[in-house]
Design an enzyme around this catalytic site. Structure first.
Site, PDB file in Angstrom:
ATOM      1  N   VAL A  63      -0.487  14.142   1.639  1.00  0.00           N
ATOM      2  CA  VAL A  63       0.388  14.386   1.273  1.00  0.00           C
ATOM      3  C   VAL A  63       0.387  13.528  -0.170  1.00  0.00           C
ATOM      4  CG1 VAL A  63       2.150  13.856   2.980  1.00  0.00           C
ATOM      5  CG2 VAL A  63       1.469  11.929   2.339  1.00  0.00           C
ATOM      6  N   ARG A 122       0.522  12.600  -8.803  1.00  0.00           N
ATOM      7  CA  ARG A 122       0.724  11.610  -8.806  1.00  0.00           C
ATOM      8  C   ARG A 122       2.392  11.358  -9.735  1.00  0.00           C
ATOM      9  NH1 ARG A 122      -2.805   7.465  -7.733  1.00  0.00           N
ATOM     10  NH2 ARG A 122      -4.939   8.364  -8.301  1.00  0.00           N
ATOM     11  N   ASP A 180      -4.092   5.187   6.663  1.00  0.00           N
ATOM     12  CA  ASP A 180      -4.417   6.527   7.315  1.00  0.00           C
ATOM     13  C   ASP A 180      -5.004   6.427   8.133  1.00  0.00           C
ATOM     14  OD1 ASP A 180      -5.156   9.584   6.853  1.00  0.00           O
ATOM     15  OD2 ASP A 180      -6.683   9.235   5.820  1.00  0.00           O
ATOM     16  N   GLU A 220       0.685  -1.307  -0.195  1.00  0.00           N
ATOM     17  CA  GLU A 220      -0.030   0.195   0.188  1.00  0.00           C
ATOM     18  C   GLU A 220       0.492   1.034   0.350  1.00  0.00           C
ATOM     19  OE1 GLU A 220      -2.450   1.391  -0.662  1.00  0.00           O
ATOM     20  OE2 GLU A 220      -4.313   0.983   0.522  1.00  0.00           O
ATOM     21  N   ASP A 244      -1.888  10.684  -5.138  1.00  0.00           N
ATOM     22  CA  ASP A 244      -3.001  11.888  -5.828  1.00  0.00           C
ATOM     23  C   ASP A 244      -3.484  13.182  -4.806  1.00  0.00           C
ATOM     24  OD1 ASP A 244      -4.601   9.821  -5.155  1.00  0.00           O
ATOM     25  OD2 ASP A 244      -5.855  10.951  -6.499  1.00  0.00           O
TER      26      ASP A 244
END
Ligand code: IMP
Ligand code: MG
Length: 179
Positions: free
Chosen positions: A156, A168, A106, A102, A162
């Site tokens: 971020v 990205r 979050d 990943e 993104d």
């Protein structure tokens, strides 16, 4: 600090290309050591993890496979419905050593709901490698076995991550500049 403008916000350099490369090498070294003699299956979660997964996988020196999946979450009829469907998962995970790749954990919501679905296939082991982790944002308890950087709870972008689809392609990771 270099700043970039992505969509309608300013972001400042946070993790440089060199810092990221060093961390990815260190993570790969841990994985090469821990999975020696095994043939793990890396499952990278699109879109965000594509760059991290690519750089990480280049540094894996043991026999290994990689597969890319996309997760789609459906809100069921009930408001709390959290059904997550994996698109593109073709391998049978039975008896495999699986490493989920990943970009960032979050709240933990995505993996919290997705990992039990993978457990149903009875992999030999199931671990998570995340480049970034925001512990302050955690809402769903989750064990992350391989963590690149522990970061504060700020948005971020870059290196695959993104902001509304943009950013990205940035080589470094940038943090939102608080106005
Ligand atoms: P979680 O389910 O809340 O842990 O969120 C995981 C997903 O949200 C990640 O895989 C990212 O795609 C996205 N995400 C979370 N935080 C950020 C961020 O700061 N920048 C970009 N994407 C993020
Ligand atoms: Mg993601």
């Amino acid at each position: 600090m270099e700043t970039v403008h992505v969509k309608d916000r300013d972001f400042g350099t946070y993790l440089t290309e060199a810092m990221i490369a060093d961390k990815v090498s260190a993570l790969a070294a841990d994985l090469n050591r821990d999975y020696a003699g095994k043939k793990p299956l890396f499952i990278a979660i699109l879109n965000g993890a594509f760059m991290f997964a690519s750089d990480l996988f280049k540094k894996i020196e043991i026999d290994a496979e990689i597969s890319f999946i996309k997760l789609a979450s459906y809100k069921g009829m009930k408001s709390s419905g959290n059904v997550i469907t994996a698109i593109g998962l073709e391998q049978d995970l039975y008896g495999r050593d699986v490493i989920i790749v990943e970009d960032i954990v979050d709240t933990g919501k995505t993996l919290y709901h997705f990992l039990p679905q993978l457990q149903h296939q009875h992999p030999a082991s199931l671990k998570v490698a995340a480049l970034l982790h925001k512990p302050e944002a955690t809402q769903f308890p989750l064990q992350i076995d391989y963590v690149g950087f522990i970061i504060p709870n700020k948005f971020v972008v870059g290196y695959g991550l993104d902001y509304d689809g943009l950013g990205r392609n940035l080589k470094e990771i940038y943090q939102l500049v608080q106005e």
